[in-house]
Design an enzyme around this catalytic site. Structure first.
Site: not given
Length: 776
Positions: A33-34, A225-226, A256, A614
């Site tokens: 996504k980044t 973002d997020e 998340q 992670r």
């Protein structure tokens, strides 16, 4: 220009190529996504959108810096500098500095951190004569923080009968008064806390339509973002800014969303399509980070949640090893297992410490892990501990620097007015505070006007106060012509701070001096770095804002090759080849305080999903049979989350624990059996005698321990070394102290002892009857 687009898969390319209109990108863990956000910004600029018209909001400064660097590599650094890109708090602080006068604040307002806010609230509670055991300053601070994030101002509080009544029922009827005093004192001190940066931005955009129009026209393209982590206050600001052009792109993953405890609202992402017309929805479902086993195990967990957006995360990566589940006896054993496993992986695969992370639900769990890693000489770093900028000596220097910028800053002045000691006692400070409140002026202004106010202080104290003020004013004059480093160095020397620390010749005192030296180095680096940025000069005000808005993960340690220890909340957005998730027990994870409602339990499940995703190559889950909680050893049972993973993705080092019946009544009520009245029957022919000693195999079954598999060192089962003929020089190994050599053996039979020199543990005297040793 098409080179970077070729790096994207079809799913990633689609949202990058859409220029106008509202859009949501639902991005699974590790799906890139980044990269999508970064390349979308670069593509917008390639299509002729002015970089000044793009606003990109992130949750950490580190993420913003990394994105800006990647954009600069594509479009050039000069254009990348013009982007408004940063955290919500840093961007809104920048806007508030430009518009502060409209709200009655100075443009150089101070940003109070949590410690500053809590100290001020503690002072107010004391001044109001309230019981500090009922009005606990940390609880009061948390309540005020939640009010602000929910846009409940002081006025709104008093208009809400339910809130007022709830505080009265909790025996805190004066909560509203404390809130009022806190807001007034911050305003008088020219200070905003973290929550104000959001609250005051909302106030600015709502009360001043011309300001809203100005920033709507500036930010024609907004990227967030997020998005699942935004709270109500952040949501309203984004809605307001994007309302005119509706060119808004939000990226996030509902799976998340783990910050409900600090106000994050998962409904912001779940209901995005209701807020805008003709929303385009994109899904990033290919995970590039983790193995198939990890991705599919994570899917099997999150499927148990009822509140979620539809998506199926998949990966083309190898299957990889199964997730290892290990049951240990105690948290000490858990720590030793983690340290041993890290060491073995390092030896087998030639890995550095930075390849490993240990994640836990609560900070208290780190102690056992730290002890074990230290004994193995494995370097580690704890995230979320005491930040560099929260250390006393650093806070002292920063308080002087804050006073230079904003002499109204009450908390900074109280901190340093008599440090180093200059004969201005607590009684004098109390008189200054009373006078400041009476005249509705800052303490600094009161001291400036001592000739006009009768505070009943002697001439010596009056002179010392005037000298203090003159010193601060001399720093202000230097600040007008010098950069932040020159001024900070002058403050450290002329205030007497360094001289005071030099008196303390202890290692701790020397470490504090080194910390101040490190702070000065950091300021010099900041000044040098700012020379590259347009419209800044490396001023003190810029540095203080940078520090105030820094997060723990933004800190640069200079040594990345350390095992990372952190809570799962802090791990979000990070990735490691090897991840250990410890404390997988009911009432710990999921937390016993987060199982009252389905929504709380689902948040805990999302937290576990974040922890597991992670890991890139290998994940470990550990739990214990008993653990110390609040100083008491309590029985533990495996977390329900382990059971929720499809078993085909798991490998158990120890057997799955069978259900253990917990009696509902206390066995003590039955008393002791009088064995003298019992008639023992003779054993049946062929059955073993009653006093027969159990075999080692039977003992193992009784302990529910599995024998160690071949090829690994078992240092726990050899408990009868007193029967062996041990001599000095014999090489042995102990599960806690490692390898060593016997120096001396003394005693006989059950009392036989050995003095052993261990490589790491030093010399220990062990009773061989109990020593868990193996002869090498």
């Amino acid at each position: 220009m098409e080179e970077y687009l070729a790096e994207l898969n079809d799913a990633q390319r689609a949202p990058v190529l859409q220029v106008d209109g509202p859009m949501i990108v639902i991005a699974g863990a590790g799906s890139g996504k980044t990269r999508v956000l970064t390349y979308r910004i670069a593509y917008l600029m390639h299509k002729g959108v002015d970089s000044f018209n793009i606003l990109s909001l992130t949750f950490t400064n580190k993420a913003a810096r990394e994105m800006k660097k990647r954009i600069a590599d594509i479009v050039g650094s000069s254009e990348a500098k013009n982007l408004w890109m940063g955290t919500f708090h840093s961007i809104f602080a920048k806007i508030l500095r430009f518009e502060a006068d409209k709200l009655g604040y100075p443009s150089n307002f101070t940003i109070y951190d949590t410690q500053d806010s809590q100290r001020l609230i503690a002072s107010i509670i004391k001044e109001m004569g309230l019981d500090k055991d009922i009005y606990k300053y940390k609880q009061v601070y948390s309540r005020i923080s939640s009010y602000k994030n929910s846009l409940i101002t002081v006025k709104a509080y008093f208009q809400n009968a339910e809130l007022v009544e709830a505080d009265a029922m909790a025996k805190r009827p004066r909560m509203g008064e404390i809130y009022q005093h806190y807001v007034d004192r911050c305003f008088k001190a020219g200070a905003m806390d973290f929550d104000d940066l959001l609250l005051k931005t909302n106030e600015l955009l709502n009360r001043f339509p011309d300001v809203l129009a100005k920033y709507q026209n500036r930010f024609r393209y907004i990227l967030v973002d997020e998005y699942q982590d935004t709270n109500h206050s952040q949501y309203l600001i984004v809605r307001a800014l994007s309302d005119k052009f509706q060119n808004i792109c939000v990226v996030g993953d509902d799976a998340q969303s783990i910050y409900a405890f600090r106000g994050a609202n998962i409904n912001n992402i779940l209901n995005f399509q209701r807020d805008y017309d003709n929303v385009q929805q994109y899904r990033l479902e290919q995970n590039y980070r983790s193995t198939k086993n990890i991705v599919e195990a994570a899917n099997s967990i999150i499927d148990k949640n009822k509140t979620k957006l539809d998506k199926v995360v998949w990966t083309a990566n190898d299957d990889g090893p199964k997730i290892i589940v290990n049951r240990l006896l105690t948290d000490g054993d858990e720590g030793r297992y983690v340290a041993s496993s890290i060491f073995e992986n390092q030896m087998q695969h030639q890995l550095g410490n930075g390849q490993f992370a240990v994640l836990y639900r609560t900070n208290a769990q780190s102690r056992a892990i730290e002890d074990a890693l230290r004994k193995r000489d494995i370097k580690y770093r704890i995230y979320g501990g005491l930040s560099f900028y929260q250390r006393k000596e650093i806070k002292d220097v920063l308080a002087y620097l804050r006073l230079v910028i904003n002499p109204k800053d009450e908390e900074a002045l109280k901190r340093v007015i008599n440090y180093p000691a200059r004969g201005i006692g607590a009684t004098t400070v109390d008189k200054l505070i009373v006078a400041a409140n009476h005249y509705d002026r800052s303490i600094f202004e009161v001291i400036e006007n001592l000739d006009r106010i009768n505070l009943k202080i002697n001439s010596g104290t009056k002179t010392r106060l005037e000298n203090f003020i003159n010193m601060i004013k001399s720093f202000q004059i230097t600040n007008e012509t010098s950069d932040a480093f020159v001024l900070a160095e002058m403050v450290a020397k002329k205030t007497g701070l360094l001289q005071e620390l030099k008196k303390d010749g202890t290692p701790e005192g020397i470490a504090r001096i080194e910390n101040i030296e490190e702070l000065l180095n950091g300021i010099r680096d900041f000044v040098e770095g700012q020379k590259e940025v347009a419209d800044v000069r490396g001023s003190l005000a810029e540095f203080l804002e940078d520090v105030a808005l820094a997060t723990d993960l933004d800190q640069d340690t200079g040594d990345d090759d350390r095992v990372a220890l952190m809570t799962i909340h802090l791990a979000k957005g990070l990735e490691f080849p090897y991840v250990y998730i410890v404390g997988m027990e009911e009432d710990l994870f999921p937390s016993g305080m987060s199982m009252n409602t389905r929504s709380e339990l689902e948040e805990e499940r999302r937290l576990f999903y974040v922890a597991l995703t992670r890991a890139e190559k290998q994940a470990y889950l550990t739990y214990t049979q008993s653990r110390y909680r609040w100083g008491k050893l309590v029985d533990a049972e495996p977390s329900r989350f382990i059971e929720e993973i499809d078993e085909k993705f798991l490998e158990y080092i120890t057997p799955i624990e069978s259900y253990r019946y917990k009696p509902l009544i206390d066995s003590d009520i039955f008393g002791e059996v009088d064995k003298s009245k019992l008639r023992l029957k003779k054993p049946v022919s062929g059955s073993p005698p009653l006093a027969h000693k159990p075999t080692e195999e039977q003992l193992r079954k009784l302990r529910k321990l599995r024998p160690t598999s071949s090829g690994t060192t078992d240092v726990s089962s050899n408990t009868n070394l007193f029967d062996q003929d041990l001599i000095p020089g014999t090489a042995v190994e102990h599960m806690r102290f490692g390898k060593g050599k016997i120096i001396k053996v003394e005693g006989v039979g059950q009392d036989k002892k050995a003095e052993i020199h261990f490589e790491k543990g030093g010399i220990k005297k062990l009773l061989l009857r109990f020593a868990k040793l193996k002869v090498l």
